[in-house]
Design a protein around this motif. Structure first.
Motif, PDB file in Angstrom:
ATOM      1  N   VAL A  24       0.800  -1.069   0.026  1.00 44.98           N
ATOM      2  CA  VAL A  24      -0.142   0.079   0.167  1.00 44.98           C
ATOM      3  C   VAL A  24       0.799   1.412   0.045  1.00 44.98           C
ATOM      4  O   VAL A  24       0.471   2.364  -0.617  1.00 44.98           O
ATOM      5  N   THR A  25       2.071   1.177   0.660  1.00 39.88           N
ATOM      6  CA  THR A  25       2.705   2.549   0.731  1.00 39.88           C
ATOM      7  C   THR A  25       3.358   2.669  -0.443  1.00 39.88           C
ATOM      8  O   THR A  25       3.577   3.974  -1.147  1.00 39.88           O
ATOM      9  N   GLY A  26       3.888   1.790  -1.314  1.00 42.68           N
ATOM     10  CA  GLY A  26       4.511   1.979  -2.629  1.00 42.68           C
ATOM     11  C   GLY A  26       3.504   2.447  -3.484  1.00 42.68           C
ATOM     12  O   GLY A  26       3.762   3.369  -4.365  1.00 42.68           O
ATOM     13  N   LEU A  27       2.064   2.023  -3.506  1.00 43.55           N
ATOM     14  CA  LEU A  27       1.337   2.484  -4.628  1.00 43.55           C
ATOM     15  C   LEU A  27       0.752   3.938  -4.014  1.00 43.55           C
ATOM     16  O   LEU A  27       0.553   4.780  -4.739  1.00 43.55           O
ATOM     17  N   PHE A  28       0.699   4.209  -2.733  1.00 43.33           N
ATOM     18  CA  PHE A  28       0.612   5.668  -2.240  1.00 43.33           C
ATOM     19  C   PHE A  28       1.585   6.672  -3.117  1.00 43.33           C
ATOM     20  O   PHE A  28       1.019   7.653  -3.475  1.00 43.33           O
ATOM     21  N   MET A  29       2.752   6.026  -2.991  1.00 42.74           N
ATOM     22  CA  MET A  29       3.909   7.062  -3.589  1.00 42.74           C
ATOM     23  C   MET A  29       3.637   7.328  -5.143  1.00 42.74           C
ATOM     24  O   MET A  29       3.715   8.276  -5.604  1.00 42.74           O
ATOM     25  N   LEU A  30       3.457   6.202  -5.969  1.00 41.70           N
ATOM     26  CA  LEU A  30       3.125   6.332  -7.183  1.00 41.70           C
ATOM     27  C   LEU A  30       1.767   7.107  -7.465  1.00 41.70           C
ATOM     28  O   LEU A  30       1.938   7.804  -8.467  1.00 41.70           O
ATOM     29  N   GLN A  31       0.712   6.994  -6.692  1.00 42.05           N
ATOM     30  CA  GLN A  31      -0.173   7.926  -7.026  1.00 42.05           C
ATOM     31  C   GLN A  31      -0.049   9.593  -6.790  1.00 42.05           C
ATOM     32  O   GLN A  31      -0.231  10.141  -7.595  1.00 42.05           O
ATOM     33  N   ASN A  32       0.514   9.589  -5.694  1.00 44.96           N
ATOM     34  CA  ASN A  32       1.003  11.035  -5.462  1.00 44.96           C
ATOM     35  C   ASN A  32       2.004  11.724  -6.459  1.00 44.96           C
ATOM     36  O   ASN A  32       2.115  12.932  -6.694  1.00 44.96           O
ATOM     37  N   ASN A  33       3.034  10.935  -6.874  1.00 46.42           N
ATOM     38  CA  ASN A  33       4.051  11.470  -7.944  1.00 46.42           C
ATOM     39  C   ASN A  33       3.343  11.488  -9.192  1.00 46.42           C
ATOM     40  O   ASN A  33       4.107  12.163 -10.159  1.00 46.42           O
ATOM     41  N   ALA A  34       2.090  11.112  -9.443  1.00 47.11           N
ATOM     42  CA  ALA A  34       1.678  11.123 -10.912  1.00 47.11           C
ATOM     43  C   ALA A  34       0.995  12.423 -11.120  1.00 47.11           C
ATOM     44  O   ALA A  34       0.508  12.771 -12.396  1.00 47.11           O
ATOM     45  N   VAL A  35       0.605  13.297 -10.191  1.00 49.91           N
ATOM     46  CA  VAL A  35      -0.163  14.402 -10.572  1.00 49.91           C
ATOM     47  C   VAL A  35       0.425  15.721  -9.749  1.00 49.91           C
ATOM     48  O   VAL A  35       1.397  15.405  -9.046  1.00 49.91           O
ATOM     49  N   GLU A  36      -0.154  16.965 -10.360  1.00 50.07           N
ATOM     50  CA  GLU A  36       0.348  18.100  -9.487  1.00 50.07           C
ATOM     51  C   GLU A  36      -0.383  18.323  -8.235  1.00 50.07           C
ATOM     52  O   GLU A  36      -1.388  17.610  -8.022  1.00 50.07           O
ATOM     53  N   GLN A  37       0.058  19.299  -7.477  1.00 49.61           N
ATOM     54  CA  GLN A  37      -0.549  19.655  -6.223  1.00 49.61           C
ATOM     55  C   GLN A  37      -2.054  20.007  -6.254  1.00 49.61           C
ATOM     56  O   GLN A  37      -2.955  19.401  -5.474  1.00 49.61           O
ATOM     57  N   HIS A  38      -2.287  20.652  -7.441  1.00 50.77           N
ATOM     58  CA  HIS A  38      -3.808  21.310  -7.304  1.00 50.77           C
ATOM     59  C   HIS A  38      -4.611  20.298  -7.850  1.00 50.77           C
ATOM     60  O   HIS A  38      -5.946  20.337  -7.690  1.00 50.77           O
ATOM     61  N   GLN A  39      -4.277  18.931  -8.135  1.00 53.38           N
ATOM     62  CA  GLN A  39      -4.911  17.693  -8.517  1.00 53.38           C
ATOM     63  C   GLN A  39      -4.948  16.814  -7.561  1.00 53.38           C
ATOM     64  O   GLN A  39      -5.556  15.706  -7.701  1.00 53.38           O
ATOM     65  N   ARG A  40      -3.987  16.731  -6.438  1.00 52.97           N
ATOM     66  CA  ARG A  40      -3.933  15.667  -5.655  1.00 52.97           C
ATOM     67  C   ARG A  40      -5.447  15.135  -5.002  1.00 52.97           C
ATOM     68  O   ARG A  40      -5.373  14.240  -4.925  1.00 52.97           O
ATOM     69  N   GLY A  41      -5.872  16.343  -4.429  1.00 53.24           N
ATOM     70  CA  GLY A  41      -7.296  16.099  -3.741  1.00 53.24           C
ATOM     71  C   GLY A  41      -8.013  15.007  -4.511  1.00 53.24           C
ATOM     72  O   GLY A  41      -8.632  13.978  -4.326  1.00 53.24           O
ATOM     73  N   ALA A  42      -8.241  15.863  -5.693  1.00 50.84           N
ATOM     74  CA  ALA A  42      -9.296  15.087  -6.797  1.00 50.84           C
ATOM     75  C   ALA A  42      -8.681  13.686  -7.187  1.00 50.84           C
ATOM     76  O   ALA A  42      -9.675  12.911  -7.295  1.00 50.84           O
ATOM     77  N   ALA A  43      -7.274  13.546  -7.447  1.00 45.00           N
ATOM     78  CA  ALA A  43      -6.704  12.307  -7.659  1.00 45.00           C
ATOM     79  C   ALA A  43      -6.961  11.229  -6.653  1.00 45.00           C
ATOM     80  O   ALA A  43      -7.393  10.133  -6.854  1.00 45.00           O
ATOM     81  N   ASN A  44      -6.837  11.715  -5.397  1.00 50.87           N
ATOM     82  CA  ASN A  44      -7.073  10.592  -4.335  1.00 50.87           C
ATOM     83  C   ASN A  44      -8.250  10.378  -3.941  1.00 50.87           C
ATOM     84  O   ASN A  44      -8.814   9.515  -3.505  1.00 50.87           O
ATOM     85  N   GLY A  45      -9.183  11.608  -4.627  1.00 48.19           N
ATOM     86  CA  GLY A  45     -10.789  11.206  -4.394  1.00 48.19           C
ATOM     87  C   GLY A  45     -11.177  10.170  -5.228  1.00 48.19           C
ATOM     88  O   GLY A  45     -11.934   9.105  -5.039  1.00 48.19           O
ATOM     89  N   ILE A  46     -10.513  10.140  -6.502  1.00 47.90           N
ATOM     90  CA  ILE A  46     -10.902   8.847  -7.539  1.00 47.90           C
ATOM     91  C   ILE A  46     -10.368   7.708  -6.884  1.00 47.90           C
ATOM     92  O   ILE A  46     -10.972   6.596  -7.460  1.00 47.90           O
ATOM     93  N   ALA A  47      -9.184   7.934  -6.444  1.00 46.83           N
ATOM     94  CA  ALA A  47      -8.722   6.548  -5.863  1.00 46.83           C
ATOM     95  C   ALA A  47      -9.474   6.091  -4.523  1.00 46.83           C
ATOM     96  O   ALA A  47      -9.628   4.644  -4.804  1.00 46.83           O
ATOM     97  N   MET A  48      -9.845   6.889  -3.890  1.00 51.34           N
ATOM     98  CA  MET A  48     -10.687   6.552  -2.851  1.00 51.34           C
ATOM     99  C   MET A  48     -12.072   5.693  -3.346  1.00 51.34           C
ATOM    100  O   MET A  48     -12.484   4.884  -2.577  1.00 51.34           O
ATOM    101  N   THR A  49     -12.589   6.308  -4.351  1.00 49.50           N
ATOM    102  CA  THR A  49     -13.901   5.859  -4.931  1.00 49.50           C
ATOM    103  C   THR A  49     -13.860   4.643  -5.314  1.00 49.50           C
ATOM    104  O   THR A  49     -14.569   3.500  -4.887  1.00 49.50           O
ATOM    105  N   ALA A  50     -12.782   4.412  -6.225  1.00 49.13           N
ATOM    106  CA  ALA A  50     -12.451   3.042  -6.757  1.00 49.13           C
ATOM    107  C   ALA A  50     -12.033   2.099  -5.798  1.00 49.13           C
ATOM    108  O   ALA A  50     -12.566   0.866  -5.782  1.00 49.13           O
ATOM    109  N   MET A  51     -11.246   2.340  -4.954  1.00 52.22           N
ATOM    110  CA  MET A  51     -10.794   1.454  -3.845  1.00 52.22           C
ATOM    111  C   MET A  51     -12.007   1.219  -2.778  1.00 52.22           C
ATOM    112  O   MET A  51     -11.917  -0.049  -2.672  1.00 52.22           O
ATOM    113  N   SER A  52     -12.785   2.165  -2.589  1.00 48.14           N
ATOM    114  CA  SER A  52     -13.881   1.761  -1.543  1.00 48.14           C
ATOM    115  C   SER A  52     -14.718   0.722  -2.332  1.00 48.14           C
ATOM    116  O   SER A  52     -15.569  -0.052  -1.405  1.00 48.14           O
TER     117      SER A  52
END
Length: 501
Positions: free
Chosen positions: A410-438
């Motif tokens: 899980v830690t490694g995948l967290f890093m890949l997700q945050n490295n793939a987007v800009e700061q102003h997109q991280r909330g939305a990107a993690n929201g997409i991740a949380m939706t799919a993951m949930s």
């Protein structure tokens, strides 16, 4: 030569100097990061407690679910308890899946801190109500509402990547996954120790008292009290989101200036923030077309499905009778096993994981952890043949190792997700991740509970009887997750080979 080097340095420094804006909370955090070079212990502890608060409440019912469903008198047969227990677990994830993208957008618009406060406050209210549940549907609805209002995990991952310097981000995201993993262990452990107190501690708690009439309230109340303290402390957390429109333009100007300097033979030794500016420029604006992000989310979902199904199955298997292939443990026995696992997880993630990540990279760590999990899980059904001291030792060792491997992935995948987007997109990107993951995690408890109940009905089967089939299916899911860490399924962000490849 010295004069030329000095001239080059004099020419490069102004280009690398970052502009900070007054009254911008994000700029204040960035400025503090530049000034504070040491390990940010206080920030680590703040994030750790927030995530721990979220992790503990999410799975507090797992150990007690077998007995709680039995007390609700909704299951007609003992073998059916797993089905209903899975639905209670899935209701939280289904609620979170419905709102995660919305909360991610809110975090990108109004900041990370408001979502943190909302998430911890919702734990205080709805987790207490869940402990007062008197029937199956009250438990399901309460967990669903808690999931809808708890959009904390996505924004806290963005918050951690923005709070720490580049050299500390691996440890920062490891802090999140460690706290999350320990929360997933402490929650059931608390349930094991504190549920049904009138039966376990009759000299302290009478059957006519509040905790005697509501036997599952005490562990929920303990976590709610902890959440009150976390909520109050979170008011002093700094906001990391930039609130000035010039932020993007400044990044673009810095990128262009660095390109010019590089073309003129200037220094190429940039700091972590400067490298991040260059790499963010290369990321696509449309998140759904950002394949490094979407592919890492896809892999994350597969392992999340496996982890939730495993958590559900492990607790049901541990407390189920030996005649059905279980261990015949009490909830207190299960709590002791999970407490040992939590301590081992804390030591590994804080002391060893950052070194493993720097040596191998997060993707390779994911692959190795996934491969090692398969023979480990295959050995679980045979533990029920043991008893006494040998069972205690081997079960604790297996539980500790399994949780270490899961959290490393899980830690490694967290890093890949945050490295793939800009700061102003991280909330939305993690929201997409949380939706799919949930959605996948919602299927985990329901599918795991149903699989477990089905396995208990085939004790005399010729091929993989009883729980052997249950853990075989878990291994199939794990193997699929490992396969998806290879190309062409997983794409890594370009420009981060030094830290993540």
């Amino acid at each position: 030569m010295a004069a030329a080097a000095a001239a080059a340095e004099e020419h490069t420094v102004p280009l690398l100097k970052k502009q900070y804006y007054e009254n911008c909370p994000g700029c204040k955090v960035d400025e503090q990061k530049e000034l504070k070079r040491g390990l940010p212990i206080r920030e680590f502890l703040s994030i750790w407690t927030v995530v721990l608060c979220t992790g503990t409440h999410m799975v507090i019912f797992i150990v007690d679910s077998y007995f709680q469903i039995r007390d609700f008198n909704i299951a007609e047969k003992e073998e059916d308890i797993g089905y209903y227990a899975g639905y209670v677990g899935s209701s939280f994830m289904f609620g979170r899946a419905l709102t995660s993208v919305f909360w991610g957008l809110v975090a990108d618009r109004y900041g990370r801190k408001p979502l943190i406060l909302l998430g911890t406050s919702s734990v205080v209210i709805f987790n207490t109500i869940f402990g007062l549940s008197v029937n199956f549907w009250m438990a399901v609805i309460t967990r669903f509402l808690l999931g809808c209002l708890n959009g904390l995990l996505g924004p806290i991952k963005a918050y951690a990547s923005e709070m720490f310097r580049a050299e500390h981000q691996a440890l920062g995201l490891s802090t999140i996954s460690t706290a999350w993993g320990i929360g997933l262990i402490i929650g059931p452990a608390l349930g094991g120790f504190l549920a049904q107190p009138a039966e376990k501690y009759p000299t302290v708690v009478s059957k006519d008292s509040l905790f005697g009439r509501f036997p599952y309230l005490l562990p929920s109340l303990a976590i709610s009290v902890f959440a009150v303290g976390v909520t109050i402390a979170s008011f002093w957390l700094p906001e990391t989101l930039h609130n000035h429109k010039e932020n993007r333009a400044a990044c673009d100007d810095s990128y262009d200036a660095l390109e010019t300097a590089s073309g003129e033979g200037g220094s190429k030794e940039y700091d972590g923030n400067t490298v991040a500016i260059i790499e963010q420029k290369k990321q696509p604006a449309n998140l759904l077309r950002n394949w490094p992000l979407m592919s890492s989310i896809m892999v994350y979902c597969i392992f999340s499905l496996h982890d939730m199904a495993y958590a559900e199955i492990f607790s049901l298997w541990a407390v189920s009778p030996r005649k059905l292939g279980g261990l015949g443990y009490s909830t207190q026995n299960v709590g002791e096993v999970l407490a040992v696992s939590g301590f081992g997880l804390l030591v590994f993630q804080l002391a060893l994981y950052p070194y493993a990540e720097r040596l191998l990279g997060p993707v390779m760590v994911c692959r190795i952890a996934g491969v090692l999990s398969i023979p480990l899980l295959a050995s679980y059904p045979f533990l029920s043949k043991l008893s006494g001291f040998s069972l205690i030792v081997l079960l604790n060792c297996a539980s500790v190792l399994k949780n270490l491997l899961s959290v490393s992935i899980v830690t490694g995948l967290f890093m890949l997700q945050n490295n793939a987007v800009e700061q102003h997109q991280r909330g939305a990107a993690n929201g997409i991740a949380m939706t799919a993951m949930s959605l996948f995690k919602a299927a985990g408890p329901a599918g795991g509970g149903s699989l477990f109940s089905w396995g208990e009905t085939r004790q005399d089967a010729t091929f993989l009887p009883g729980n052997q089939m249950v853990f075989f299916v878990l291994n199939v899911v794990e193997a699929i997750g490992v396969l998806f860490t290879f190309k062409p399924f997983l794409a890594q962000p370009r420009g981060r080979t030094a830290t993540t490849q």
